[in-house]
Every structure is written in structure tokens, then in C-alpha cells.
Design an enzyme around this catalytic site. Sequence first.
Site, PDB file in Angstrom:
ATOM      1  N   GLU A  47       0.780  -1.275  -0.019  1.00 29.65           N
ATOM      2  CA  GLU A  47       0.022   0.027  -0.082  1.00 29.65           C
ATOM      3  C   GLU A  47       1.052   1.374  -0.084  1.00 29.65           C
ATOM      4  OE1 GLU A  47      -1.597   0.803   3.933  1.00 29.65           O
ATOM      5  OE2 GLU A  47      -3.371   1.555   2.878  1.00 29.65           O
ATOM      6  N   ASN A 110      -7.277   5.897  -1.448  1.00 30.22           N
ATOM      7  CA  ASN A 110      -6.089   5.034  -1.119  1.00 30.22           C
ATOM      8  C   ASN A 110      -6.267   3.769  -2.082  1.00 30.22           C
ATOM      9  OD1 ASN A 110      -4.365   3.352  -0.141  1.00 30.22           O
ATOM     10  ND2 ASN A 110      -4.752   3.553   2.011  1.00 30.22           N
ATOM     11  N   LYS A 127      -9.516   1.468  -1.660  1.00 35.31           N
ATOM     12  CA  LYS A 127      -9.797   0.846  -0.374  1.00 35.31           C
ATOM     13  C   LYS A 127     -10.927   1.242   0.226  1.00 35.31           C
ATOM     14  CE  LYS A 127      -7.047   0.948   4.183  1.00 35.31           C
ATOM     15  NZ  LYS A 127      -5.645   1.326   4.800  1.00 35.31           N
ATOM     16  N   GLU A 145      -6.153   8.642   7.907  1.00 32.18           N
ATOM     17  CA  GLU A 145      -6.485   8.124   6.776  1.00 32.18           C
ATOM     18  C   GLU A 145      -7.828   8.936   6.235  1.00 32.18           C
ATOM     19  OE1 GLU A 145      -5.822   4.340   4.957  1.00 32.18           O
ATOM     20  OE2 GLU A 145      -4.881   3.612   6.458  1.00 32.18           O
ATOM     21  N   CYS A 171      -4.391  -3.075   3.165  1.00 32.97           N
ATOM     22  CA  CYS A 171      -4.192  -2.889   4.492  1.00 32.97           C
ATOM     23  C   CYS A 171      -5.358  -3.316   5.494  1.00 32.97           C
ATOM     24  CB  CYS A 171      -3.490  -1.519   4.786  1.00 32.97           C
ATOM     25  SG  CYS A 171      -2.485  -1.600   6.562  1.00 32.97           S
ATOM     26  N   ASN A 196       0.310  -1.212   5.248  1.00 30.47           N
ATOM     27  CA  ASN A 196       1.391  -0.495   6.182  1.00 30.47           C
ATOM     28  C   ASN A 196       0.989  -0.577   7.467  1.00 30.47           C
ATOM     29  OD1 ASN A 196       3.280   1.862   4.618  1.00 30.47           O
ATOM     30  ND2 ASN A 196       1.276   1.349   3.364  1.00 30.47           N
TER      31      ASN A 196
HETATM   32  N1  CDV Z   1      -2.934   1.293   6.843  1.00 30.57           N
HETATM   33  C1  CDV Z   1      -3.718   0.787   7.430  1.00 30.57           C
HETATM   34  O1  CDV Z   1      -4.899   0.610   7.125  1.00 30.57           O
HETATM   35  N2  CDV Z   1      -3.292   0.277   8.855  1.00 30.57           N
HETATM   36  C2  CDV Z   1      -4.133  -0.096   9.747  1.00 30.57           C
HETATM   37  C3  CDV Z   1      -4.209   0.207  11.219  1.00 30.57           C
HETATM   38  C4  CDV Z   1      -2.987  -0.080  12.090  1.00 30.57           C
HETATM   39  C5  CDV Z   1      -4.685   1.560  11.259  1.00 30.57           C
HETATM   40  C6  CDV Z   1      -4.076  -1.581   9.719  1.00 30.57           C
HETATM   41  O2  CDV Z   1      -5.122  -2.288   9.908  1.00 30.57           O
HETATM   42  O3  CDV Z   1      -2.898  -2.204   9.455  1.00 30.57           O
END
Ligand code: CDV
Length: 307
Positions: A47, A110, A127, A145, A171, A196
Site C-alpha cells: 500500500e 487509497n 480501499k 487516513e 491494509c 502499512n
Molecule cells: N494502513 C492501515 O490500514 N493500517 C491499519 C491500522 C494499523 C490503522 C491496519 O489495519 O494495519
Amino acid sequence: MARHLTIAVCQTGPIQRSATRAETVDRLVALLERAAAAKAEVAVFPEMALTSFFPRWEMEDDAEIEAFFEEAMPGQETRRLYEAAAALKIGFALGYSELDRSSGKTRRYNTMDLVGPDGKFIGRYRKMHIPGGTEASAGTTTHLERRYFELGDLGFPVFDYCGVRVGLALCNDRRWPETYRMLGLGGAEVVLIGYNTPLLLDEAPSLGHLRMFHNHLPMQAGAYQNTVWVAAAAKAGNEDGQQLIGGSCIIAPTGELAAQVTSLDDEVIVHRADLDLIAVCRKVNFDFELYRRPDQYRLIAERAGPL
Ligand code: CDV
């Protein structure tokens, strides 16, 4: 005839804010070359693979924010990656921050794009599970985000990639069962994920030892319960002062980890995924047509009682 897809997960180490797009694209091209040398047919990148994970900062200025976004894909600086894909005959899934002005309004997503082994665009995912808030609050890890991105508006599409049904996710999506179920119902055989994830969360330090377990657990469950291959690429290591978890992996429809990284750095792992294993696993427990029947779900809903 037996069906296989050789998948490469291209984990990156940190991408610092000071890195230029050209430097970052150089790293991605080098990873793609390693994946192609290992005979992979498709590669997945993290990501936001073109920039630092900027939602850890609270920014006001549009020009400062939009420096992290891509308005065209491929753009001037990313075109080399698409050309490398065509030359090496390996497609990829790439996470990045998308600026969409096509409607006359500015929209920010995203996003992850799937590109074929001819270097041409196949499909896009935006996303759906956008975590964090819009403003930083004391005592919690800053994760904004929702300040910078709208919710995805494309659903969970499944694409044809050289005869293989491929879905994408980003993610936080990987923690939610509906991601895999939607993609599974759409016929996905392979789910490519970029992420991430910070190693530590200020709001729940007592769960710190479970971070890697909670990374792999939902992806292994998602793969098993929906009989799909899952390949997930992390950003890893100390990025602009925040430690990212890494732990990139390839998971079989049995739920087993088929391959896993051993570093927090730029690293490629490859696995030749046996697509026929999907039918074997389906036959054992998860024959959707046989078991996911409306009458059965009506009964379950009735017995569950009022919500
Ligand atoms: N980039 C993400 O979506 N991170 C989320 C959290 C840590 C906010 C995750 O689920 O990893």
C-alpha cells in the site's frame, strides 16, 4: 491440465519522506527484476508504495498533501515501472494515493491498480475500510487516513489476470471477513494485498506482543474460509521515525503460510501457487453452492433473534 500462478511478494523497506519518486521507482523496478528472475508471473507491492505513509502526519496545506498523490497512472515518474513490466513480461499490483479530478471535483482515494504482463492497466480497487480519524487525538497513534481519503466506490472487483481470477485489497481491509467473502463470491482465486502497519499502537500497548499474530491470523483465516491464495506485501522498518511491522507472506487456501519474508527490508518472496488446491479445499468444507443456501441463512437469521 494443472493450473498454477507463480506469485512474487515485493516487500519494501521504509520509503522516507525525503526520497524522490525517481529513487523509489528505481527500488520497485529492482524488485520487479528480482521477481521476474525467479520466474514469477505477477508481483504485488505494498500500500502507498510510492511514498512514505503520510497519514501519520496532520497536514493542512493541499499542495503539501497532494505531493503524496498521483494524478495519472502511469505518470511521468512511474512510467518506467510499467515499461519494466512489459520488458520483463511480469504484471504487478501497486498501491498508491490517487487524485481523481475526472468529475470536476477533487477526490482522493487509497488505491491499488492491477497491471498486466504487457504493462497495460487491467483494473482498479479503492480501499473500503479506511481506518483512523480526521484529527490527531492525545494518547492514540496518529493515523489520519479518514482526513485524506474518501471511502472506495468500486466495491470488491475481481479481474481476469492471464486466465486467473484476481482480487485486490489494502491494509485494514485484510482484517475484515467480508473482504475475502466478497472477493470469494466474485470468483477470486488469488487475493493480492498491500499494507502499512505500525508495530506499536499507543492506545493498546498491552496488545503489542500480538501485532504479528493479528497480522497473519485474519489473512490465514480469510484464505482458508474462502479457499483463495493470499499474497500480502508490507512496507517494513523504520519509516520517518515510525516502525512498520513487515511480515509479508504468501498463504495457501489451506490457511498455511507458504512463504514468508525474513527481513524488514526490500525483499522478494516467490511461490508457485497451485490453483487446483482451491477445488480440493472447497470439496472438503467450503462448497459455497452446496452450503451457502438462502433457506439455511433464513433459519440462521430467525434463530439469531432480534438484533
Ligand atoms: N494502513 C492501515 O490500514 N493500517 C491499519 C491500522 C494499523 C490503522 C491496519 O489495519 O494495519
